[in-house]
Design an enzyme around this catalytic site. Structure first.
Site, PDB file in Angstrom:
ATOM      1  N   TRP A 149       0.746  -1.330   0.025  1.00 16.24           N
ATOM      2  CA  TRP A 149       0.049   0.142   0.020  1.00 16.24           C
ATOM      3  C   TRP A 149       0.841   1.283   0.022  1.00 16.24           C
ATOM      4  O   TRP A 149       0.391   2.156  -0.663  1.00 16.24           O
ATOM      5  CB  TRP A 149      -0.790   0.051   1.292  1.00 16.24           C
ATOM      6  CG  TRP A 149      -1.771   1.269   1.252  1.00 16.24           C
ATOM      7  CD1 TRP A 149      -2.756   1.459   0.789  1.00 16.24           C
ATOM      8  CD2 TRP A 149      -1.329   2.469   2.136  1.00 16.24           C
ATOM      9  NE1 TRP A 149      -3.135   2.734   1.075  1.00 16.24           N
ATOM     10  CE2 TRP A 149      -2.296   3.428   1.874  1.00 16.24           C
ATOM     11  CE3 TRP A 149      -0.266   2.756   2.900  1.00 16.24           C
ATOM     12  CZ2 TRP A 149      -2.323   4.612   2.499  1.00 16.24           C
ATOM     13  CZ3 TRP A 149      -0.383   4.141   3.611  1.00 16.24           C
ATOM     14  CH2 TRP A 149      -1.264   4.881   3.336  1.00 16.24           C
ATOM     15  N   HIS A 150       2.055   1.305   0.584  1.00 22.99           N
ATOM     16  CA  HIS A 150       2.774   2.333   0.990  1.00 22.99           C
ATOM     17  C   HIS A 150       3.454   2.604  -0.459  1.00 22.99           C
ATOM     18  O   HIS A 150       3.939   3.883  -0.775  1.00 22.99           O
ATOM     19  CB  HIS A 150       3.819   2.129   1.896  1.00 22.99           C
ATOM     20  CG  HIS A 150       3.335   2.477   3.181  1.00 22.99           C
ATOM     21  ND1 HIS A 150       2.728   1.827   3.908  1.00 22.99           N
ATOM     22  CD2 HIS A 150       3.295   3.651   3.725  1.00 22.99           C
ATOM     23  CE1 HIS A 150       2.220   2.174   5.316  1.00 22.99           C
ATOM     24  NE2 HIS A 150       2.585   3.343   5.042  1.00 22.99           N
ATOM     25  N   GLY A 151       3.787   1.673  -1.458  1.00 21.49           N
ATOM     26  CA  GLY A 151       4.263   2.130  -2.686  1.00 21.49           C
ATOM     27  C   GLY A 151       4.234   0.696  -3.548  1.00 21.49           C
ATOM     28  O   GLY A 151       4.472  -0.386  -3.091  1.00 21.49           O
ATOM     29  N   PHE A 178       1.225   8.307  -1.158  1.00 22.01           N
ATOM     30  CA  PHE A 178       0.819   6.955  -0.883  1.00 22.01           C
ATOM     31  C   PHE A 178      -0.860   6.979  -1.173  1.00 22.01           C
ATOM     32  O   PHE A 178      -1.405   5.983  -1.086  1.00 22.01           O
ATOM     33  CB  PHE A 178       1.028   6.422   0.384  1.00 22.01           C
ATOM     34  CG  PHE A 178       2.466   6.494   0.778  1.00 22.01           C
ATOM     35  CD1 PHE A 178       3.555   6.200  -0.129  1.00 22.01           C
ATOM     36  CD2 PHE A 178       2.783   7.115   2.002  1.00 22.01           C
ATOM     37  CE1 PHE A 178       4.814   6.439   0.155  1.00 22.01           C
ATOM     38  CE2 PHE A 178       4.549   6.942   2.366  1.00 22.01           C
ATOM     39  CZ  PHE A 178       5.359   6.814   1.171  1.00 22.01           C
TER      40      PHE A 178
END
Length: 459
Positions: free
Chosen positions: A318-320, A459
């Protein structure tokens, strides 16, 4: 639009607040519509197409919410959630998927280089939560389309959270007393906003210069490597906490209290506590939608470990869209498992100070893959930290003594100062607090030398 700009602080924000209360005294629905329009302007400021994506997402989820109300079906819920995941997946992971297919299968699919709409993960997760709560019939009341749209689009938390739940926000919008300006909320809101602004401009952006310089030229030097890792550790801390403070401060101007999303996580004595303090609302979302539905800790020790790893795999992704983010997430998942094993089977309890130092050390070192541009950069920096080529005491990225002083200041503020949430709870209107607010605002505004987006906007 960015919070730390003259456009926002001297134009958009005062106009939006003043006109909101002007309309609210006459008709609260008109005020809500105005706030929705202002939020779309805020979101579309850099790219007008963002507004159409946001509007389409709102209409899509409202349609499925009404369908679920009439037909409480798992199929309808699955279709709604799938639509949200596909939207997020296309914009955020299409190129990542194509890159990996080309790598593993030798294909030559073309990358689209898709520009990620700001905050798409945040408003997508909020609407998935809404659909789940509608399906579970867990909402306290029925809400109309205007309240729902404002819940999704409310600009203080639209781009980087917190990821709010329907009842904790929409019930506040519907309260009659929110239609009138409250001097104490305005004073408290400006005070908390000024603290967040100072964190972002005076601390995070300076640490960013040191971190960017270090990651841009990794030289294998022991001191440079640790300075780089420590600078980024403080950059992301003050950047994210600064945004959270500013979001809470702006919300209070409208008599809206946003949930706590950041609670001095570097003071944690273990990694489990860290994740109760860092990005609190994201953790809440992942626990309620992934970890608990998979069984949580109710299905035995081995299954609990698998559930944790899957949850943090998704958190990393999810963060990248990068395997480096996945590695970061999996390292945190593994650390949580180790902490569970330690807590259950080891009778020895560490002294609080040592536990906090070890937790901070782990978090600091694991930020390296989170920030590194490539696997080779990550390996180079780790080598400089743990197997250095040089021990020469010369820092890169600015004046040596000044950098040392600034890093020391970061440690002191992080570990010894109260959080903005604690200061906000103790806040009372006074000349002293008014003066501090003005000093923080003016000093920060004098440092508006460049546009400095927040890390979590990506994000």
């Amino acid at each position: 639009m960015l919070f730390p700009t003259f456009t926002f602080m001297l134009g958009f924000l005062p106009v939006t607040v003043l006109f909101y209360f002007f309309l609210a005294k006459r008709n609260i629905k008109f005020a809500h519509i105005w706030l929705i329009i202002a939020s779309f302007v805020f979101y579309s400021w850099f790219n007008w197409s963002y507004g159409f994506i946001l509007a389409g997402s709102v209409l899509f989820n409202w349609f499925f919410a009404q369908w679920l109300i009439k037909n409480r079906s798992k199929v309808v819920l699955a279709l709604g959630i799938t639509g949200n995941v596909l939207l997020l997946g296309y914009f955020k992971y299409y190129d990542f998927f194509v890159e990996n297919v080309n790598l593993f299968f030798g294909t030559s699919w073309t990358l689209k280089n898709i520009l990620l709409p700001l905050g798409i993960s945040f408003f997508t997760f909020q609407q998935i939560s809404f659909l789940l709560l509608v399906y579970q019939q867990a909402l306290a009341r029925r809400y109309n389309f205007i309240s729902y749209t404002l819940f999704v689009c409310f600009f203080p938390q639209l781009i980087a959270g917190p990821i709010v739940l329907p009842d904790e926000m929409m019930s506040q919008f519907d309260r009659p007393d929110t239609a009138f300006p409250k001097a104490e909320n305005i004073a408290r809101g400006l005070y908390i906003f000024s603290l967040g602004l100072a964190k972002k401009i005076l601390l995070a952006d300076f640490f960013a210069e040191i971190a960017d310089s270090g990651f841009g030229m990794i030289d294998g030097n022991f001191f440079n490597s640790w300075q780089t890792a420590l600078a980024y550790t403080f950059q992301i801390y003050f950047d994210f906490s600064g945004y959270c403070d500013m979001a809470v401060g702006v919300g209070l101007l409208f008599n809206i209290l946003l949930p706590k999303n950041f609670d001095s996580p570097y003071k944690s004595a273990n990694i489990t506590e860290f994740w109760r303090r860092w990005h609190i609302t994201l953790g809440r979302f992942l626990m309620s939608t992934i970890y608990i539905p998979m069984g949580g800790n109710r299905c035995g020790k081995f299954r609990t470990c698998i559930n944790l790893l899957v949850t943090f795999f998704i958190s990393g992704l999810w963060h990248g869209a990068s395997w480096l983010f996945v590695l970061w997430g999996m390292l945190h998942g593994a650390a949580l498992i180790i902490h569970r094993i330690w807590s259950k089977f080891c009778g020895f309890s560490m002294p609080s100070f040592l536990a906090k130092v070890l937790t901070f050390f782990f978090v600091l070192t694991v930020w390296v893959p989170f920030r590194a541009a490539s696997w080779s950069d990550m390996v180079k920096l780790y080598r400089g930290m743990f197997m250095p080529e040089s021990w020469k005491f010369i820092f890169s990225g600015g004046d040596t003594i000044f950098n040392l002083q600034f890093l020391a200041a970061g440690l002191i503020i992080t570990f010894l100062f109260p959080s903005a949430a604690q200061l906000g709870e103790k806040f009372r209107p006074s000349w002293r607090n008014a003066l501090l607010t003005v000093i923080f605002l003016i000093t920060s505004m004098f440092c508006f030398v460049k546009v400095s987006p927040f890390i979590y906007f990506n994000f």
